[in-house]
Write a protein that holds these residues in place. Structure first.
Motif, short mmCIF file in Angstrom:
data_model
loop_
_atom_site.label_atom_id
_atom_site.label_comp_id
_atom_site.label_asym_id
_atom_site.label_seq_id
_atom_site.Cartn_x
_atom_site.Cartn_y
_atom_site.Cartn_z
N LEU A 145 0.85 -1.19 0.00
CA LEU A 145 0.00 0.00 0.00
C LEU A 145 0.89 1.24 0.00
O LEU A 145 1.81 1.36 0.81
CB LEU A 145 -0.91 0.02 1.22
CG LEU A 145 -1.98 -1.08 1.29
CD1 LEU A 145 -2.69 -1.04 2.65
CD2 LEU A 145 -3.01 -0.90 0.17
N CYS A 146 0.59 2.16 -0.90
CA CYS A 146 1.41 3.37 -0.99
C CYS A 146 0.93 4.42 -0.01
O CYS A 146 -0.25 4.80 -0.02
CB CYS A 146 1.35 3.92 -2.42
SG CYS A 146 2.31 5.43 -2.64
N CYS B 30 1.57 7.62 0.14
CA CYS B 30 1.68 9.00 -0.31
C CYS B 30 0.34 9.71 -0.15
O CYS B 30 -0.69 9.08 0.11
CB CYS B 30 2.15 9.06 -1.77
SG CYS B 30 0.86 8.67 -2.98
N CYS C 12 -2.33 8.28 -2.92
CA CYS C 12 -2.78 6.89 -2.75
C CYS C 12 -3.38 6.66 -1.36
O CYS C 12 -4.30 5.86 -1.20
CB CYS C 12 -1.63 5.92 -2.99
SG CYS C 12 -0.96 5.99 -4.67
N ASN D 276 -2.68 5.02 1.34
CA ASN D 276 -2.77 3.64 1.85
C ASN D 276 -4.00 2.91 1.32
O ASN D 276 -4.52 2.01 1.98
CB ASN D 276 -2.78 3.63 3.38
CG ASN D 276 -1.43 3.97 3.98
OD1 ASN D 276 -0.40 3.52 3.48
ND2 ASN D 276 -1.43 4.78 5.03
N CYS D 277 -4.48 3.31 0.16
CA CYS D 277 -5.66 2.67 -0.44
C CYS D 277 -5.30 1.88 -1.70
O CYS D 277 -6.09 1.03 -2.12
CB CYS D 277 -6.72 3.71 -0.78
SG CYS D 277 -7.42 4.54 0.65
N HIS D 278 -4.15 2.17 -2.30
CA HIS D 278 -3.79 1.53 -3.57
C HIS D 278 -2.42 0.87 -3.44
O HIS D 278 -1.47 1.47 -2.92
CB HIS D 278 -3.76 2.56 -4.71
CG HIS D 278 -5.05 3.29 -4.89
ND1 HIS D 278 -6.19 2.69 -5.38
CD2 HIS D 278 -5.40 4.58 -4.61
CE1 HIS D 278 -7.17 3.57 -5.42
NE2 HIS D 278 -6.73 4.72 -4.95
N GLU D 279 -2.33 -0.37 -3.93
CA GLU D 279 -1.06 -1.09 -3.92
C GLU D 279 -0.20 -0.64 -5.10
O GLU D 279 -0.70 -0.47 -6.22
CB GLU D 279 -1.29 -2.60 -3.96
CG GLU D 279 -1.87 -3.16 -2.67
CD GLU D 279 -1.89 -4.67 -2.66
OE1 GLU D 279 -1.91 -5.26 -3.76
OE2 GLU D 279 -1.86 -5.26 -1.57
N GLN D 280 1.08 -0.46 -4.85
CA GLN D 280 2.01 -0.04 -5.88
C GLN D 280 3.30 -0.84 -5.76
O GLN D 280 3.61 -1.41 -4.71
CB GLN D 280 2.34 1.46 -5.76
CG GLN D 280 1.14 2.38 -5.76
CD GLN D 280 0.54 2.56 -7.15
OE1 GLN D 280 1.05 2.03 -8.14
NE2 GLN D 280 -0.57 3.30 -7.22
N SER E 164 7.26 2.45 -7.96
CA SER E 164 6.20 3.46 -7.95
C SER E 164 6.07 4.14 -6.60
O SER E 164 5.89 5.36 -6.50
CB SER E 164 4.86 2.82 -8.34
OG SER E 164 4.90 2.32 -9.67
N HIS F 141 6.49 8.09 -5.81
CA HIS F 141 5.43 8.88 -5.17
C HIS F 141 5.96 9.59 -3.93
O HIS F 141 5.62 10.77 -3.68
CB HIS F 141 4.27 7.96 -4.78
CG HIS F 141 3.51 7.44 -5.95
ND1 HIS F 141 2.40 6.64 -5.82
CD2 HIS F 141 3.70 7.60 -7.30
CE1 HIS F 141 1.95 6.32 -7.02
NE2 HIS F 141 2.73 6.89 -7.93
N ARG G 144 3.77 15.15 -3.55
CA ARG G 144 3.14 14.06 -2.80
C ARG G 144 3.80 13.91 -1.43
O ARG G 144 3.50 14.66 -0.52
CB ARG G 144 3.21 12.76 -3.61
CG ARG G 144 2.41 12.80 -4.91
CD ARG G 144 2.24 11.41 -5.45
NE ARG G 144 1.44 11.39 -6.68
CZ ARG G 144 0.91 10.29 -7.19
NH1 ARG G 144 1.10 9.13 -6.60
NH2 ARG G 144 0.20 10.33 -8.30
#
Length: 431
Positions: A33-34, A36, A39, A41-45, A49, A53, A59
């Motif tokens: 989980l990113c 930044c 994101c 902590n809602c989107h995996e990167q 990436s 970020h 960011r």
């Protein structure tokens, strides 16, 4: 983490250390989980990436994300039994009393006693310095790990976690005093321990209630012995043949209240949030740290919150004013389905905090504890009277509060402003 350029040597090194820690702790070794600001902590990167970020000047890390709880770091919680206990009693005492209360008691022999208006402040100082003294006392000579205060805080914590009875706690103290060196400074009883610990915590008030949920024995009913609406006695009685209104005074004194509401005043608990500089900073997160990109990640992103801000601009102009959520439900405290009983706690949640903090148990505030054995049902508004009165005061006048982060005083206001909690604003039966 606050480097505005996101390009300094120390910041890049910190990002690399975070990535190493996060990917070592992650089950998915290719993505995490990113954290930044976009994101959140809602989107995996991927590693590349996430690094891009976090080093992007637009960011960087989410403001306030200091404990990496989404990346394998264990949250510090007073309810975690196996986490190594910290002994920062000095910090605990200062957070309890606030840095602005640290003045020496000034009167002694030949000096004046405090004025009436200064008495509460003087009592707070006495408690403060008594706790400081207890924290300076070693549990026994040459004890390097525990002071009197730190040991009793940990021991009392275990009592609360495991439901030890008061008698068993006193018996344990007797055993420990006998086992430890003779010069130990352990309290002699549960009563002495409770007296010491109570100075750190926030107490509650007991309010007698009609067993049929008609009234609370407060304000104009404070001296009544019988409910004016249903005629039921205020007291538990052993002689069922004697009418409540014919019982003698001496007989009433022998009886216990038939029903007791526990009320935990809200104002000091809200003030306590701002006594810690870290928590006080987080109480501004909904304005200073939240990413406002149209996505719904926090109550502050909702239409109800924005509509409230537009309707009451004076309240919303200071981000420190507290937005509260309210929740209540009944539960059986006896851990057995064979007993029919329903106790109702009323919980308040400060929505100012970031989402990884506001729904943690350590920030839940018990406002009322409504006793059973039956659910209050529609009569719950009877028990909400003390809370409603506090909310009205906090909305109209506020309360002077010290902000340890800004190091100044401000007039703190609060509101339960979400549409789903409109029940709190309902007028009570008595207006």
């Amino acid at each position: 983490m606050r480097d505005p350029s996101k390009q300094s040597k120390e910041y890049i090194q910190g990002v690399n250390e975070f990535l190493e820690f996060a990917f070592q702790s992650s089950k998915n070794k290719t993505k995490i989980l990113c954290p930044c600001t976009i994101c959140a902590n809602c989107h995996e990167q991927s590693r590349t990436s996430v690094r891009e970020h976090l080093t992007d000047p637009r960011r960087g890390f989410l403001i306030g994300y200091k404990q990496w709880i989404f990346h394998g770091e264990k949250p510090s919680s007073s309810t975690t039994e196996h986490v190594e206990m910290e002994h920062d009693m000095d910090g605990l005492i200062h957070d309890v009393f606030g840095v602005h209360l640290m003045e020496e008691p000034t009167f002694g022999e030949g000096e004046r006693n405090p004025e009436v208006g200064e008495s509460s402040k003087f009592e707070e100082n006495i408690k403060f310095y008594q706790l400081v003294e207890d924290n300076e006392k070693r549990l026994y000579p040459n004890c390097k790990k525990y002071s009197k205060l730190s040991f009793m805080v940990h021991l009392y914590h275990l009592k609360c976690l495991h439901g030890w009875s008061d008698k068993s706690f006193s018996m344990l103290l007797d055993l420990l005093r006998d086992a430890l060196p003779e010069e130990n400074v352990l309290p002699k009883s549960y009563y002495e321990t409770k007296k010491m610990i109570s100075a750190l915590g926030l107490g509650y008030e007991k309010i007698h209630a009609c067993p049929n949920d008609c009234i609370l024995y407060r304000n104009k009913y404070v001296n009544d012995q019988v409910c004016p609406k249903c005629g039921t006695s205020r007291w538990k009685t052993t002689n069922g043949d004697v009418p409540a209104n014919e019982m003698g005074t001496s007989e009433k004194r022998k009886n216990l209240p038939a029903k007791i509401l526990r009320w935990f005043p809200l104002k000091p608990r809200l003030q306590r949030l701002f006594m810690s500089s870290e928590v006080a900073e987080s109480m501004r997160w909904h304005q200073d740290g939240r990413l406002n990109d149209g996505s719904l990640r926090h109550p502050a992103d909702s239409l109800a919150w924005k509509e409230f801000d537009a309707r009451y601009p004076t309240f919303s102009s200071d981000p420190r004013n507290v937005r509260l959520g309210l929740a209540s439900d009944g539960f059986n405290p006896f851990k057995t389905m064979s007993i029919s009983h329903s106790t109702w706690p009323v919980i308040l949640i400060p929505y100012n905090l970031p989402p990884w903090m506001c729904m943690k148990q350590s920030f839940f505030m018990v406002s009322l504890l409504i006793p059973g054995p039956k659910s209050p049902g529609n009569n719950i508004d009877i028990y909400l009277q003390p809370l409603v009165e506090e909310l009205q005061d906090l909305w109209n006048d506020g309360i002077e509060t010290y902000d340890a982060y800004k190091r100044d005083k401000f007039q703190l206001r609060a509101a339960v402003n979400m549409h789903v909690h409109v029940v709190v604003l309902k007028l009570t039966h008595d207006g």
